[in-house]
Design a protein around this motif. Structure first.
Motif, PDB file in Angstrom:
ATOM      1  N   ALA A  51      39.064  25.276  26.415  1.00 50.05           N
ATOM      2  CA  ALA A  51      39.088  25.349  27.875  1.00 50.05           C
ATOM      3  C   ALA A  51      39.450  26.758  28.337  1.00 50.05           C
ATOM      4  N   GLY A  62      31.201  27.106  27.374  1.00 46.14           N
ATOM      5  CA  GLY A  62      32.073  26.016  26.956  1.00 46.14           C
ATOM      6  C   GLY A  62      31.315  24.924  26.234  1.00 46.14           C
ATOM      7  N   ALA A 106      37.244  21.613  33.044  1.00 44.23           N
ATOM      8  CA  ALA A 106      38.013  22.859  33.121  1.00 44.23           C
ATOM      9  C   ALA A 106      37.111  24.042  33.455  1.00 44.23           C
ATOM     10  N   SER A 107      35.889  24.033  32.920  1.00 51.18           N
ATOM     11  CA  SER A 107      34.951  25.122  33.232  1.00 51.18           C
ATOM     12  C   SER A 107      34.490  25.035  34.683  1.00 51.18           C
ATOM     13  N   THR A 125      42.816  24.828  34.332  1.00 48.42           N
ATOM     14  CA  THR A 125      42.799  24.195  33.014  1.00 48.42           C
ATOM     15  C   THR A 125      43.998  23.287  32.767  1.00 48.42           C
ATOM     16  N   VAL A 155      36.644  19.956  28.781  1.00 52.95           N
ATOM     17  CA  VAL A 155      36.178  21.336  28.862  1.00 52.95           C
ATOM     18  C   VAL A 155      35.142  21.489  29.975  1.00 52.95           C
TER      19      VAL A 155
END
Length: 283
Positions: free
Chosen positions: A263, A61, A21-22, A240, A18
């Motif tokens: 995510a 997140g 992905a962020s 993501t 995460v």
């Protein structure tokens, strides 16, 4: 190596995914390059909006996963880092929100250029301080990256086929059209809706979302509001499903648990934050 169930993602893996992905983006070099190529008067003026959007996406997140995994958010170290960074970002927004538009662009460009140069110098100084041969380190990293790329090819083929089907279906055009009608119906400014395809494509395909951002710049100009919104969204998070394929595919994890929804939450927050940041800095 610490995972007992090799096919199942651990809590630490989920937090790592995460965070990636962020996509906390300190230096959006590629976006600035595309803006420069498109003839932007100040290619770096999106630096601070992107920094604001990407920080909020990462912050949300982390907090969401901490709540899910029952990590103590009141821990002193956690509070110091998250609280301190939140105060800095809030101070930046408060400062720029009070300035006239011309001064916002002036200060934004100056701060962006100063930070970019400072980060590069810091990397070089850190390498010299630790007596690291930075060229050799770069070559070793490139070799490892090539090995990983070969391992994840099957996973990438699968996700790219799914993305191609979605784009070819015309579903994105329908979604954008209905969103514009909905925003107009409730009396809000719909100027940002043109950047919605970038937000929708962002979790699926980095190259696809970049293509849509560049198309907006070509159509409306690099300094148009919708182009700047698209740039802020593009820099707010990473891709993501590509991230998921790369990291989980490279270690054979097939049971990803709640990685995808959290995510995607960071993606959604990053896009909304990018739109708001664009209104703060450029409206």
């Amino acid at each position: 190596s610490l995972n007992d169930k090799k096919d199942t993602a651990t809590d630490a893996m989920l937090m790592f995914l995460v965070l990636n992905a962020s996509g906390l983006c300190f230096i959006p070099i590629s976006i600035m390059m595309y803006r420069a190529q498109a003839g932007a008067s100040n290619p770096t003026d999106v630096f601070l909006p992107i920094l604001l959007a990407t920080f909020i996406a990462t912050f949300v997140g982390i907090v969401a996963l901490c709540i899910k995994q029952r990590i103590n958010l009141l821990d002193k170290v956690m509070l110091a880092w998250l609280g301190g960074l939140a105060l800095i970002v809030a101070g930046v927004v408060w400062f720029f929100a009070r300035l006239p538009k011309e001064e916002v662009e002036l200060y934004s460009g100056f701060v962006a250029n100063a930070l970019l140069f400072s980060v590069i110098v810091m990397f070089l100084l850190a390498g010299l301080r630790k007596r690291i041969n930075m060229y050799d380190a770069f070559i070793e990293g490139a070799k490892e990256g090539f090995k990983t790329a070969v391992m994840i090819i099957p996973y990438l083929v699968a996700i790219l086929v799914a993305i191609a089907v979605f784009r070819a279906s015309g579903a994105m055009d329908v979604i954008t059209r209905w969103m514009e009608l909905a925003v107009n119906a409730i009396g809000l400014d719909a100027e940002w809706v043109g950047a919605l395809p970038t937000a929708l494509m962002k979790p699926l395909s980095g190259s696809g979302s970049r293509g849509m951002m560049v198309d907006l710049m070509s159509t409306y100009g690099a300094d148009a509001f919708v182009s700047r919104v698209s740039a802020a969204i593009q820099g707010s998070t990473d891709t993501t499903f590509y991230i998921l394929a790369v990291y989980f595919g490279s270690v054979g994890v097939v049971k990803t648990r709640y990685a995808v929804p959290y995510a995607l939450l960071a993606d959604a927050v990053g896009s909304v934050a990018g739109i708001i940041a664009a209104y703060i800095f450029f409206s």
